[in-house]
Scaffold this active site. Structure first.
Site, PDB file in Angstrom:
ATOM      1  CD  GLU A  97      -1.985  -4.717  11.247  1.00  0.00           C
ATOM      2  OE1 GLU A  97      -2.463  -4.494  10.534  1.00  0.00           O
ATOM      3  OE2 GLU A  97      -0.795  -4.935  11.459  1.00  0.00           O
ATOM      4  CD  GLU A 116       9.097  -6.121   7.297  1.00  0.00           C
ATOM      5  OE1 GLU A 116       9.013  -4.961   6.819  1.00  0.00           O
ATOM      6  OE2 GLU A 116       9.028  -6.348   8.560  1.00  0.00           O
ATOM      7  N   GLY A 131      -4.854  -2.289   5.028  1.00  0.00           N
ATOM      8  CA  GLY A 131      -4.029  -3.368   4.627  1.00  0.00           C
ATOM      9  C   GLY A 131      -4.838  -4.772   4.864  1.00  0.00           C
ATOM     10  NE  ARG A 132      -6.699  -4.303  10.986  1.00  0.00           N
ATOM     11  CZ  ARG A 132      -5.959  -2.945  10.992  1.00  0.00           C
ATOM     12  NH1 ARG A 132      -4.880  -2.868  10.390  1.00  0.00           N
ATOM     13  NH2 ARG A 132      -6.452  -1.860  11.617  1.00  0.00           N
ATOM     14  CE  LYS A 141       5.611  -0.990  10.220  1.00  0.00           C
ATOM     15  NZ  LYS A 141       4.745   0.061   9.092  1.00  0.00           N
ATOM     16  CG  HIS A 175      -4.978 -36.485  15.747  1.00  0.00           C
ATOM     17  ND1 HIS A 175      -5.012 -37.631  16.403  1.00  0.00           N
ATOM     18  CD2 HIS A 175      -5.881 -36.387  15.113  1.00  0.00           C
ATOM     19  CE1 HIS A 175      -5.852 -38.432  16.028  1.00  0.00           C
ATOM     20  NE2 HIS A 175      -6.665 -37.498  14.969  1.00  0.00           N
ATOM     21  CE  LYS A 216      -3.560   2.249   2.742  1.00  0.00           C
ATOM     22  NZ  LYS A 216      -4.620   2.225   3.814  1.00  0.00           N
TER      23      LYS A 216
END
Ligand code: F6P
Length: 583
Positions: free
Chosen positions: A396, A254, A310-311, A547, A427, A248
């Site tokens: 978030e 990253e 973003g999410r 950050k 399990h 965005k």
């Protein structure tokens, strides 16, 4: 009015006056009415609301009631406590609730002006107050003829222009018309992004793999750990590889580091001709300037807008990799699914409103029973990344301790969401859900029809869903255990207390439409929670500090001279130790 308790931004008188002038415009009129209603929202804390206090008293009455009793007293509860909407079926009868609980939770929703808040989101009010933005992901799936206004401009035509541009591009790549720098068609697509620019695309790709073009290979690179990019590209031919740089902001450390390294990888093989970048890199972003600086032509950029978080962006251009995988037609079906759930959320009465009920039930456990987590357990391998996707969406969004008015909350907010596809989880961690000391409400998700059919598999899979929900709710008493002939010394270990609540969601079949509905369902659950908690579900300041500190520490690790460190003693020592052994 006292603006301290104003849930959204203060409305200038001029704006209200303008709203009167254009009262013939329905949207403005609705906005005005919403603002009028919200102006009445003056409560210092939800804990002071009559419904909250009534819920606290009600909790005292109900906390010792077992689901066994609730079903005995109300034998038809399974046929009564359900909602069927948009072709999804929710059984919420295995919750520790009575009709009164639901009434009180609905009262809470009303006292928190949930209806008006939902409307505020849909009409594009700037409900993300700390960033002064609308949260309009619902516009991304609006039909072409809809009109949704942000800052006086209808945003729907732009959304459809981008969708058309995406479709055109995807058709070219999927048909082999889009050629790489050496004239070969594209066979591999690597999405580079992180957070919402990765989790939605990777989840949707995995979820809809059944519908994807198997001639194309998809990889997703998010981590700054070099392993991610190196492993993702190890067996790829640069001449046949297309990178989608999804960010965005187009500034995320990253993503930009990975994108630069991907560029180097490509240029090592195809040379530095800018045409190579033009053929092998496209961008998805809101930041045309940074895209250009990186060397990607903005003709090959797919835009979106600051009002898409973003999410909440997997159905924007961030879904380019999804569209490449499943094709534009299926992508449209995905959007239709989102839209159906949006319409349901916006219009259904709360007592039949699936996201509202699920949101309120989560509040019941988090705020009154003290539950800290919610497990989401999809019985469908294709949904293996769904819980990871939900973690960003839920945590978030609602991992906040400050209310809209800037004051700290005096109640718990966002729970930890987690899960694994069934039956694998059974399990591993289900032991703790069944016999541990924590109350963990579970959402089971199952499908009536299998996509891949092998005899008996699907019935066995679904039998496990029903069995787990039943076992959690009703358990096994010590008497029942002893009746089975279990030795007295072992009997306590074999007891299942039960009374562990769950929802079961049944979906007809995993399709692009049903995935859209499921994602929108959780988006709106998150919205409901945030509205009740009176927090901003649409900012994420909590990611900033780490950050910023990383940016400060990077040169301290790489500096050839011994740097003067000004951190705490622990951080300084760790930096020195790392510097000693790094190569
Ligand atoms: O983690 C913080 C965050 O801003 C997320 O909200 C977002 O999805 C992610 O980083 C990626 O941001 P961008 O798309 O700008 O690279």
């Amino acid at each position: 009015m006292n603006f301290q308790y104003w849930p959204y931004r203060k409305i200038p008188d001029a704006e209200i006056a303008t709203t009167h002038l254009v009262a013939s415009n329905t949207v403005h009129l609705i906005c005005f009415l919403i603002k009028e209603t919200l102006m009445k929202t003056e409560y210092s804390s939800i804990t002071a609301l009559p419904s909250w206090q009534a819920l606290q008293n009600h909790y005292q009455e109900i906390k010792d009631h077992h689901l066994r009793e609730l079903f005995q007293d109300d034998p038809l509860r399974g046929e009564r406590l359900f909602v069927e909407a948009t072709d999804l079926y929710l059984d919420y009868s295995k919750n520790r609730i009575t009709d009164q609980t639901i009434q009180l939770l609905l009262q809470l929703a009303n006292e928190c002006h949930l209806k008006e808040r939902i409307e505020a989101m849909f009409v594009g009010q700037k409900i993300n107050t700390t960033e002064d933005r609308a949260a309009l992901h619902t516009a991304l799936r609006a039909p072409k003829d809809a009109s949704i206004t942000v800052d006086g401009k209808n945003v729907v035509p732009e959304i459809h222009d981008v969708l058309d541009k995406m479709s055109d591009f995807c058709d070219k790549v999927r048909s082999g018309m889009w050629l790489g720098h050496t004239g070969k068609p594209i066979r591999s697509i690597v999405n580079i992004g992180i957070g919402g620019s990765d989790l939605g695309p990777v989840m949707a790709y995995e979820a809809l793999k059944f519908y994807s073009d198997r001639k194309l290979t998809f990889r997703f690179v998010s981590n700054i750990d070099a392993t991610d990019l190196v492993e993702a590209t190890l067996d790829l031919d640069p001449a046949e590889t297309l990178f989608i740089v999804s960010s965005k902001t187009f500034t995320t450390l990253e993503t930009m580091t990975n994108a630069r390294s991907a560029k180097d990888w490509l240029q090592k093989s195809l040379g530095t001709d800018p045409q190579a970048i033009a053929k092998h890199f496209v961008a998805v972003s809101t930041n045309a300037e940074e895209v250009t600086k990186f060397g990607i032509d903005t003709n090959h950029m797919f835009g979106f807008w600051d009002w898409v978080g973003g999410r909440y962006s997997m159905d924007s251009a961030i879904g380019l990799s999804t569209m490449l995988a499943i094709g534009p037609e299926n992508f449209q079906k995905l959007l239709n699914g989102f839209r159906e759930m949006d319409d349901h959320f916006r219009s259904a009465p709360f007592e039949q409103n699936m996201p509202v009920l699920m949101g309120l039930l989560s509040i019941w456990y988090i705020n009154f029973f003290g539950a800290q987590t919610v497990a989401v357990l999809p019985y469908e391998c294709y949904l293996k990344r769904f819980p990871a996707y939900l973690q960003q969406l839920t945590m978030e969004s609602n991992g906040k301790h400050i209310k809209l008015n800037g004051q700290p909350v005096d109640y718990n907010t966002g729970a930890l969401y987690w899960g694994e596809p069934g039956t694998n989880g059974q399990h591993s961690f289900y032991q703790l859900i069944h016999q541990g000391t924590h109350l963990i409400p579970c959402d089971f998700i199952a499908f009536d029809q299998a996509l891949n059919k092998l005899e008996h598999h699907h019935d066995m899979l679904v039998a496990n869903v029903f069995a787990q929900a039943e076992a959690l709710a009703f358990g096994k008493t010590i008497e029942e255990v002893k009746m089975e002939g279990v030795a007295d010394s072992l009997a306590p270990h074999r007891v299942f207390e039960g009374n562990r609540p769950s929802n079961t969601i049944l979906v007809k079949r995993l399709t692009p439409e049903s995935l859209g509905k499921l994602v929108a369902l959780y988006e709106h659950i998150v919205f409901t929670q945030g509205a009740i908690w009176n927090i901003n579900s649409f900012d994420q300041w909590g990611v900033e500090l780490g950050k910023a500190l990383a940016q400060q520490i990077i040169p301290e690790l790489e500096n050839p001279q011994e740097p003067v460190l000004h951190h705490d003693d622990s951080t300084n020592t760790l930096i020195q130790y790392y510097r000693k052994y790094r190569k």
